[in-house]
Write an enzyme that holds these catalytic residues in place. Structure first.
Site, PDB file in Angstrom:
ATOM      1  N   MET A   9       0.796  -1.228   0.000  1.00 52.76           N
ATOM      2  CA  MET A   9       0.000   0.000   0.000  1.00 52.76           C
ATOM      3  C   MET A   9       0.830   1.281   0.000  1.00 52.76           C
ATOM      4  SD  MET A   9      -2.912  -1.242  -0.339  1.00 52.76           S
ATOM      5  CE  MET A   9      -4.002   0.152  -0.085  1.00 52.76           C
ATOM      6  N   ARG A  10       2.020   1.242  -0.571  1.00 51.39           N
ATOM      7  CA  ARG A  10       2.826   2.460  -0.685  1.00 51.39           C
ATOM      8  C   ARG A  10       3.028   2.778  -2.155  1.00 51.39           C
ATOM      9  NH1 ARG A  10       1.878   4.479   3.577  1.00 51.39           N
ATOM     10  NH2 ARG A  10       3.389   6.089   3.048  1.00 51.39           N
TER      11      ARG A  10
ATOM     12  N   GLU B  35      -7.689 -13.174  -9.058  1.00 51.18           N
ATOM     13  CA  GLU B  35      -6.339 -12.677  -8.770  1.00 51.18           C
ATOM     14  C   GLU B  35      -5.400 -13.835  -8.480  1.00 51.18           C
ATOM     15  OE1 GLU B  35      -5.968  -9.406  -5.961  1.00 51.18           O
ATOM     16  OE2 GLU B  35      -8.041  -8.853  -6.283  1.00 51.18           O
TER      17      GLU B  35
ATOM     18  N   HIS C  14      -3.767  -5.601  -9.507  1.00 57.70           N
ATOM     19  CA  HIS C  14      -4.763  -4.573  -9.204  1.00 57.70           C
ATOM     20  C   HIS C  14      -6.161  -5.183  -9.341  1.00 57.70           C
ATOM     21  CE1 HIS C  14      -6.357  -0.554  -8.770  1.00 57.70           C
ATOM     22  NE2 HIS C  14      -7.177  -0.809  -9.770  1.00 57.70           N
TER      23      HIS C  14
END
Ligand code: GRF
Length: 210
Positions: A93-94, A177, A112
């Site tokens: 999450m960066r 995914e 994604h």
């Protein structure tokens, strides 16, 4: 076969990480997971990686305050130490700076939860439901400095059902995914993927939505 040395970068649950670790348990899989790095010290994925006997490291972004490059240099140090050849972001999450992205150009993948270029950014499932789309899905792509852009390696579509909630749709997408990420990494590790401008060719063929 020389397997590619892969690191997975996470921040949370790590279910995509587990899918990659499971795939790489097969000796014939062309990549081995040599390292999992988390930006969050208490990420659930860290325990799951350790449980699978994968080396883990924590590079906590908060420690570096607003100095994003210092955070990334620490990350880079971990990757270089382990002689990592390919990096997979999996719920990391960066946002990465152009400096880091350039170090790993053509060797850095992300997953994604949407059919890019639709629904870049966060809360993709809620936005897909609000827009009333009939099809949603997941995308594996090479990372470029611009967020959720970059040449697409694999895409899987799933239907949106009447009465779907964010949770039911997310679960359906997550299954996709877990299918496409190991597949995409395999293609890249086997050297089948060529980046041509903004697109990928796999064995010389354009990428199709599965
Ligand atoms: C996944 O939906 C992934 O596509 C997105 O963040 C979520 C991470 O889930 N980037 P997990 O940590 O892999 O379970």
């Amino acid at each position: 076969m020389v397997r590619k040395r892969v690191a997975i970068l996470i921040s949370g649950r790590g279910s995509n990480m587990v899918a990659l670790i499971e795939a790489a348990k097969d000796e014939r899989y062309p990549a081995e997971i040599v390292l999992v790095v988390s930006s969050e010290p208490d990420a659930e994925g860290l325990k799951r990686a350790a449980g699978a006997n994968i080396r883990t490291a924590i590079v906590e972004h908060r420690v570096f305050g607003h100095d994003r490059e210092a955070f990334e240099r620490a990350l880079q140090h971990e990757l270089v130490q382990l002689r990592v050849e390919l990096v997979c972001l999996a719920g990391f999450m960066r946002l990465l700076t152009p400096w880091f992205v350039r170090q790993w150009e053509g060797r850095l993948l992300n997953i994604h939860p949407a059919l890019l270029p639709e629904f870049k950014g966060l809360n993709t499932h809620a936005r897909a439901l609000a827009d009333g789309v009939k099809q949603h899905g997941a995308t594996v792509h090479f990372v470029v400095p611009e967020m959720d852009s970059g040449p697409i390696v694999a895409q899987a579509a799933v239907p949106v059902h009447e009465g779907d909630t964010e949770a039911t749709l997310a679960a359906r997408v997550l299954e996709a995914e877990h299918r496409i990420y190991p597949w995409a990494l395999k293609q890249v590790a086997e050297g089948r993927v060529r980046i041509e401008g903004e697109h990928c060719l796999i064995d010389g063929q354009p990428v199709h939505k599965a």
